[in-house]
Design a protein around this motif. Sequence first.
Motif, PDB file in Angstrom:
ATOM      1  N   UNK B   1       0.852  -1.187   0.000  1.00  0.00           N
ATOM      2  CA  UNK B   1       0.000   0.000   0.000  1.00  0.00           C
ATOM      3  C   UNK B   1       0.888   1.236   0.000  1.00  0.00           C
ATOM      4  N   UNK B   2       0.355   2.343  -0.535  1.00  0.00           N
ATOM      5  CA  UNK B   2       1.156   3.530  -0.669  1.00  0.00           C
ATOM      6  C   UNK B   2       1.068   4.361   0.590  1.00  0.00           C
ATOM      7  N   UNK B  31      12.265   9.705   8.136  1.00  0.00           N
ATOM      8  CA  UNK B  31      12.636  10.701   7.147  1.00  0.00           C
ATOM      9  C   UNK B  31      11.645  10.657   6.000  1.00  0.00           C
ATOM     10  N   UNK B  33      11.548  11.535   1.701  1.00  0.00           N
ATOM     11  CA  UNK B  33      12.413  11.831   0.562  1.00  0.00           C
ATOM     12  C   UNK B  33      11.571  12.229  -0.642  1.00  0.00           C
ATOM     13  N   UNK B  48      16.379  14.656   1.005  1.00  0.00           N
ATOM     14  CA  UNK B  48      15.875  13.914   2.157  1.00  0.00           C
ATOM     15  C   UNK B  48      15.737  14.878   3.324  1.00  0.00           C
ATOM     16  N   UNK B  50      14.736  14.892   7.487  1.00  0.00           N
ATOM     17  CA  UNK B  50      14.540  14.014   8.636  1.00  0.00           C
ATOM     18  C   UNK B  50      13.372  14.504   9.483  1.00  0.00           C
ATOM     19  N   UNK B  91       8.531   7.551   1.853  1.00  0.00           N
ATOM     20  CA  UNK B  91       8.912   7.469   3.265  1.00  0.00           C
ATOM     21  C   UNK B  91       8.750   6.039   3.746  1.00  0.00           C
ATOM     22  N   UNK B  92       8.623   5.875   5.032  1.00  0.00           N
ATOM     23  CA  UNK B  92       8.502   4.579   5.675  1.00  0.00           C
ATOM     24  C   UNK B  92       9.874   4.037   6.023  1.00  0.00           C
ATOM     25  N   UNK B  93       9.973   2.779   6.224  1.00  0.00           N
ATOM     26  CA  UNK B  93      11.236   2.212   6.697  1.00  0.00           C
ATOM     27  C   UNK B  93      12.152   1.925   5.511  1.00  0.00           C
ATOM     28  N   UNK B  94      12.972   0.886   5.608  1.00  0.00           N
ATOM     29  CA  UNK B  94      13.966   0.662   4.559  1.00  0.00           C
ATOM     30  C   UNK B  94      13.308   0.379   3.214  1.00  0.00           C
ATOM     31  N   UNK B  95      12.074  -0.141   3.227  1.00  0.00           N
ATOM     32  CA  UNK B  95      11.410  -0.390   1.946  1.00  0.00           C
ATOM     33  C   UNK B  95      10.519   0.800   1.655  1.00  0.00           C
ATOM     34  N   UNK B  96      11.069   1.752   0.950  1.00  0.00           N
ATOM     35  CA  UNK B  96      10.385   3.003   0.680  1.00  0.00           C
ATOM     36  C   UNK B  96       8.984   2.785   0.111  1.00  0.00           C
ATOM     37  N   UNK B  98       6.098   4.813  -1.920  1.00  0.00           N
ATOM     38  CA  UNK B  98       5.961   5.995  -2.760  1.00  0.00           C
ATOM     39  C   UNK B  98       4.496   6.360  -2.952  1.00  0.00           C
ATOM     40  N   UNK B  99       4.271   7.647  -3.177  1.00  0.00           N
ATOM     41  CA  UNK B  99       2.955   8.101  -3.604  1.00  0.00           C
ATOM     42  C   UNK B  99       2.806   7.908  -5.104  1.00  0.00           C
TER      43      UNK B  99
END
Lengths: 115, 108
Positions: B1-2, B31, B33, B48, B50, B91-96, B98-99
């Motif tokens: 999900x986005x 953060x 981006x 980016x 924070x 954003x989100x964790x290590x698995x970005x 995207x919108x």
Amino acid sequence: GAGVSQSPRYKVAKRGQDVALRCDPISGHVSLFWYQQALGQGPEFLTYFQNEAQLDKSGLPSDRFFAERPEGSVSTLKIQRTQQEDSAVYLCASSLEPATNEKLFFGSGTQLSVL
Amino acid sequence: SQQGEEDPQALSIQEGENATMNCSYKTSINNLQWYRQNSGRGLVHLILIRSNEREKHSGRLRVTLDTSKKSSSLLITASRAADTASYFCASNDYKLSFGAGTTVTVRA
């Protein structure tokens, strides 16, 4: 290499055909990600590798999708028995550090069209 | 999900004008981006910011972040034809996550 390289650039497959998409990350990059981008949408996470270990495959849409990175460098995304809904751009990204979303470098993607 | 959602979906401006686009996100972040994608190409990281920062500049780019409203904005000043592209927040964790992006067209 200078950047993340993906091949082929374009792939046309007949429905039911198997395809293999290749990603050459930047040399020495620990993290490798695969994303799927449907037309007009943002990329959606598929899977994540840290070196050769596939630590997260939660985004793979079905068991027809399989990814590997056997030696911790080049990665292959394989889609079996392709369906029309698999048509998308498949993006690969790599980063130097593990488990980070910072400083990702993306390839130009493979545009897959399933007829 | 986005995670993120950009607004507007599309933007057309004259060269030299400023372009502003917004991003709203759902969950708390470390953060946020912004990326640019030219037609038929991969994504390029722009900037980016924070979660403890409120504003950041990079060249002609200015990003703001309001964590209380879960929103961010990207301003491109003195736009050029080469700025024509789709812009995504992530954003989100290590698995970005995207919108869907804002498509910006800069008219000469």
